[in-house]
Write a protein that holds these residues in place. Sequence first.
Motif, PDB file in Angstrom:
ATOM      1  N   GLU A 107      58.000  61.883  38.369  1.00 28.73           N
ATOM      2  CA  GLU A 107      58.768  60.666  38.657  1.00 28.73           C
ATOM      3  C   GLU A 107      59.970  60.989  39.544  1.00 28.73           C
ATOM      4  O   GLU A 107      60.255  60.269  40.514  1.00 28.73           O
ATOM      5  N   VAL A 108      60.677  62.072  39.213  1.00 23.57           N
ATOM      6  CA  VAL A 108      61.847  62.469  39.982  1.00 23.57           C
ATOM      7  C   VAL A 108      61.428  62.904  41.389  1.00 23.57           C
ATOM      8  O   VAL A 108      62.106  62.590  42.382  1.00 23.57           O
ATOM      9  N   MET A 109      60.305  63.601  41.486  1.00 27.24           N
ATOM     10  CA  MET A 109      59.828  64.079  42.784  1.00 27.24           C
ATOM     11  C   MET A 109      59.480  62.919  43.707  1.00 27.24           C
ATOM     12  O   MET A 109      59.622  63.010  44.929  1.00 27.24           O
ATOM     13  N   ARG A 110      59.051  61.811  43.130  1.00 25.84           N
ATOM     14  CA  ARG A 110      58.573  60.694  43.945  1.00 25.84           C
ATOM     15  C   ARG A 110      59.601  59.591  44.136  1.00 25.84           C
ATOM     16  O   ARG A 110      59.352  58.630  44.875  1.00 25.84           O
ATOM     17  N   ASP A 111      60.774  59.688  43.472  1.00 28.19           N
ATOM     18  CA  ASP A 111      61.748  58.611  43.657  1.00 28.19           C
ATOM     19  C   ASP A 111      62.465  58.774  44.997  1.00 28.19           C
ATOM     20  O   ASP A 111      62.279  59.755  45.713  1.00 28.19           O
ATOM     21  N   VAL A 112      63.298  57.787  45.331  1.00 28.12           N
ATOM     22  CA  VAL A 112      63.939  57.766  46.647  1.00 28.12           C
ATOM     23  C   VAL A 112      65.326  58.390  46.630  1.00 28.12           C
ATOM     24  O   VAL A 112      65.989  58.453  47.673  1.00 28.12           O
ATOM     25  N   TYR A 113      65.765  58.870  45.486  1.00 24.01           N
ATOM     26  CA  TYR A 113      67.119  59.391  45.368  1.00 24.01           C
ATOM     27  C   TYR A 113      67.175  60.882  45.710  1.00 24.01           C
ATOM     28  O   TYR A 113      66.205  61.613  45.528  1.00 24.01           O
ATOM     29  N   VAL A 114      68.342  61.310  46.189  1.00 22.56           N
ATOM     30  CA  VAL A 114      68.580  62.716  46.513  1.00 22.56           C
ATOM     31  C   VAL A 114      69.591  63.255  45.515  1.00 22.56           C
ATOM     32  O   VAL A 114      70.753  62.843  45.502  1.00 22.56           O
ATOM     33  N   GLY A 115      69.155  64.174  44.674  1.00 25.66           N
ATOM     34  CA  GLY A 115      70.017  64.740  43.656  1.00 25.66           C
ATOM     35  C   GLY A 115      70.632  66.064  44.062  1.00 25.66           C
ATOM     36  O   GLY A 115      70.383  66.582  45.153  1.00 25.66           O
ATOM     37  N   VAL A 116      71.405  66.650  43.153  1.00 25.84           N
ATOM     38  CA  VAL A 116      72.064  67.915  43.451  1.00 25.84           C
ATOM     39  C   VAL A 116      71.035  69.027  43.621  1.00 25.84           C
ATOM     40  O   VAL A 116      71.238  69.957  44.415  1.00 25.84           O
ATOM     41  N   GLY A 117      69.919  68.942  42.905  1.00 28.91           N
ATOM     42  CA  GLY A 117      68.882  69.954  43.052  1.00 28.91           C
ATOM     43  C   GLY A 117      68.342  69.999  44.471  1.00 28.91           C
ATOM     44  O   GLY A 117      68.124  71.076  45.034  1.00 28.91           O
ATOM     45  N   ALA A 118      68.148  68.824  45.058  1.00 27.49           N
ATOM     46  CA  ALA A 118      67.664  68.747  46.441  1.00 27.49           C
ATOM     47  C   ALA A 118      68.673  69.363  47.401  1.00 27.49           C
ATOM     48  O   ALA A 118      68.314  70.162  48.276  1.00 27.49           O
ATOM     49  N   LEU A 119      69.941  68.994  47.247  1.00 29.01           N
ATOM     50  CA  LEU A 119      70.976  69.496  48.151  1.00 29.01           C
ATOM     51  C   LEU A 119      71.114  71.010  48.067  1.00 29.01           C
ATOM     52  O   LEU A 119      71.220  71.698  49.080  1.00 29.01           O
ATOM     53  N   VAL A 120      71.105  71.531  46.844  1.00 29.29           N
ATOM     54  CA  VAL A 120      71.272  72.973  46.652  1.00 29.29           C
ATOM     55  C   VAL A 120      70.076  73.730  47.204  1.00 29.29           C
ATOM     56  O   VAL A 120      70.226  74.746  47.900  1.00 29.29           O
ATOM     57  N   PHE A 121      68.865  73.258  46.920  1.00 32.21           N
ATOM     58  CA  PHE A 121      67.666  73.933  47.404  1.00 32.21           C
ATOM     59  C   PHE A 121      67.626  73.948  48.928  1.00 32.21           C
ATOM     60  O   PHE A 121      67.374  74.987  49.547  1.00 32.21           O
ATOM     61  N   ILE A 122      67.871  72.786  49.528  1.00 31.42           N
ATOM     62  CA  ILE A 122      67.817  72.713  50.989  1.00 31.42           C
ATOM     63  C   ILE A 122      68.883  73.616  51.612  1.00 31.42           C
ATOM     64  O   ILE A 122      68.603  74.382  52.543  1.00 31.42           O
ATOM     65  N   PHE A 123      70.104  73.551  51.084  1.00 30.10           N
ATOM     66  CA  PHE A 123      71.190  74.329  51.669  1.00 30.10           C
ATOM     67  C   PHE A 123      70.911  75.831  51.594  1.00 30.10           C
ATOM     68  O   PHE A 123      70.977  76.540  52.613  1.00 30.10           O
ATOM     69  N   PHE A 124      70.607  76.330  50.406  1.00 27.40           N
ATOM     70  CA  PHE A 124      70.478  77.773  50.245  1.00 27.40           C
ATOM     71  C   PHE A 124      69.189  78.327  50.842  1.00 27.40           C
ATOM     72  O   PHE A 124      69.191  79.415  51.439  1.00 27.40           O
ATOM     73  N   ILE A 125      68.093  77.603  50.717  1.00 27.63           N
ATOM     74  CA  ILE A 125      66.829  78.075  51.304  1.00 27.63           C
ATOM     75  C   ILE A 125      66.946  78.146  52.827  1.00 27.63           C
ATOM     76  O   ILE A 125      66.578  79.146  53.459  1.00 27.63           O
ATOM     77  N   GLU A 126      67.492  77.083  53.437  1.00 21.10           N
ATOM     78  CA  GLU A 126      67.606  77.075  54.894  1.00 21.10           C
ATOM     79  C   GLU A 126      68.688  78.042  55.380  1.00 21.10           C
ATOM     80  O   GLU A 126      68.577  78.590  56.482  1.00 21.10           O
ATOM     81  N   MET A 127      69.707  78.288  54.562  1.00 21.31           N
ATOM     82  CA  MET A 127      70.719  79.271  54.932  1.00 21.31           C
ATOM     83  C   MET A 127      70.122  80.673  54.983  1.00 21.31           C
ATOM     84  O   MET A 127      70.465  81.470  55.873  1.00 21.31           O
ATOM     85  N   ILE A 128      69.240  80.984  54.046  1.00 18.80           N
ATOM     86  CA  ILE A 128      68.561  82.282  54.074  1.00 18.80           C
ATOM     87  C   ILE A 128      67.765  82.421  55.364  1.00 18.80           C
ATOM     88  O   ILE A 128      67.786  83.475  56.027  1.00 18.80           O
ATOM     89  N   SER A 129      67.075  81.339  55.736  1.00 15.11           N
ATOM     90  CA  SER A 129      66.266  81.378  56.955  1.00 15.11           C
ATOM     91  C   SER A 129      67.130  81.562  58.195  1.00 15.11           C
ATOM     92  O   SER A 129      66.863  82.427  59.041  1.00 15.11           O
ATOM     93  N   LEU A 130      68.170  80.741  58.348  1.00 11.18           N
ATOM     94  CA  LEU A 130      68.941  80.795  59.598  1.00 11.18           C
ATOM     95  C   LEU A 130      69.744  82.085  59.729  1.00 11.18           C
ATOM     96  O   LEU A 130      69.885  82.623  60.838  1.00 11.18           O
ATOM     97  N   THR A 131      70.261  82.625  58.619  1.00 12.71           N
ATOM     98  CA  THR A 131      70.995  83.888  58.713  1.00 12.71           C
ATOM     99  C   THR A 131      70.045  85.047  59.007  1.00 12.71           C
ATOM    100  O   THR A 131      70.408  85.983  59.736  1.00 12.71           O
ATOM    101  N   SER A 132      68.842  84.999  58.458  1.00 13.95           N
ATOM    102  CA  SER A 132      67.852  86.035  58.754  1.00 13.95           C
ATOM    103  C   SER A 132      67.442  85.978  60.218  1.00 13.95           C
ATOM    104  O   SER A 132      67.311  87.012  60.891  1.00 13.95           O
ATOM    105  N   ILE A 133      67.241  84.760  60.734  1.00 13.22           N
ATOM    106  CA  ILE A 133      66.904  84.594  62.152  1.00 13.22           C
ATOM    107  C   ILE A 133      68.035  85.139  63.027  1.00 13.22           C
ATOM    108  O   ILE A 133      67.800  85.843  64.018  1.00 13.22           O
TER     109      ILE A 133
END
Length: 260
Positions: A107-133
């Motif tokens: 239910e949470v995966m399919r709703d339209v809201y953006v929670g703290v879990g989404a923000l943290v995952f996107i920020f840290f995962i993409e930060m690992i990618s861009l700093t490695s690049i």
Amino acid sequence: MKKLGDAIDGIKGLIAFMTRIPVGNFHSDLEEISKYLLFVLLIGMFIGFLGSLVTFPFYCLKVDAPILIGTLVLFTMLYIQGFHHVDGLGDYGDAWMVMGGARRKLEVMRDVYVGVGALVFIFFIEMISLTSIGYLYSKLPFLTFLKLMILTEASSRLGLLTCACCGIPSKEGTGRYFVKNTNEYHLSLGYLIMMILSFLLDMPKIGVLCSTVAVFFAMAVAKKSNSEINCVTGDVLGATVEMTRAVVLLSAYLGTNLYI
């Protein structure tokens, strides 16, 4: 000839679904498109190639700004794919953090809201990618960097292929077609393609490292998803691409002593 035409149409549909690359009209539905998921490896190669080209003028000018370069390369690649998988990563992050059973997580995966879990995952995962690049840009010559970006971006799609192969199809959603129509044959062929690519790029050691890390990491993601939400959804597949990219780039970051 009809089968070839159907295959071309299905591949065009896959490109249109996975990226912003214009392919013209196509008539295949998702059920048909999902049969050609193996070609997502070629899409990854092409995106990695285009992303790496962004660095060429900076190499020519000898610009020493790895974080800036990493950000530009990653943004370019994410833009080409239409930020399609980033959305899945955010939904996956929210589902990961929420307390409750499989139904609640879905239910949470399919709703339209953006929670703290989404923000943290996107920020840290993409930060690992861009700093490695950025690090790889600062340490490698342009041609080596270009080949490595092709390899790592293709490896992230091998992760998607692996997760689809090892996942349980959901009862609804677009992702179920890709999971249902992907099996061990596709995964084996995908891994073989990656080995061939590694040798063609003259990077056999790093190619084996990146491809193997991608496969085992995506297997773990699929296993966790199967256990916690009883399936692998389209959001899980998208999140797998983003997370696998980060893990593979980090592996390449740690493995650059093979080349320098």
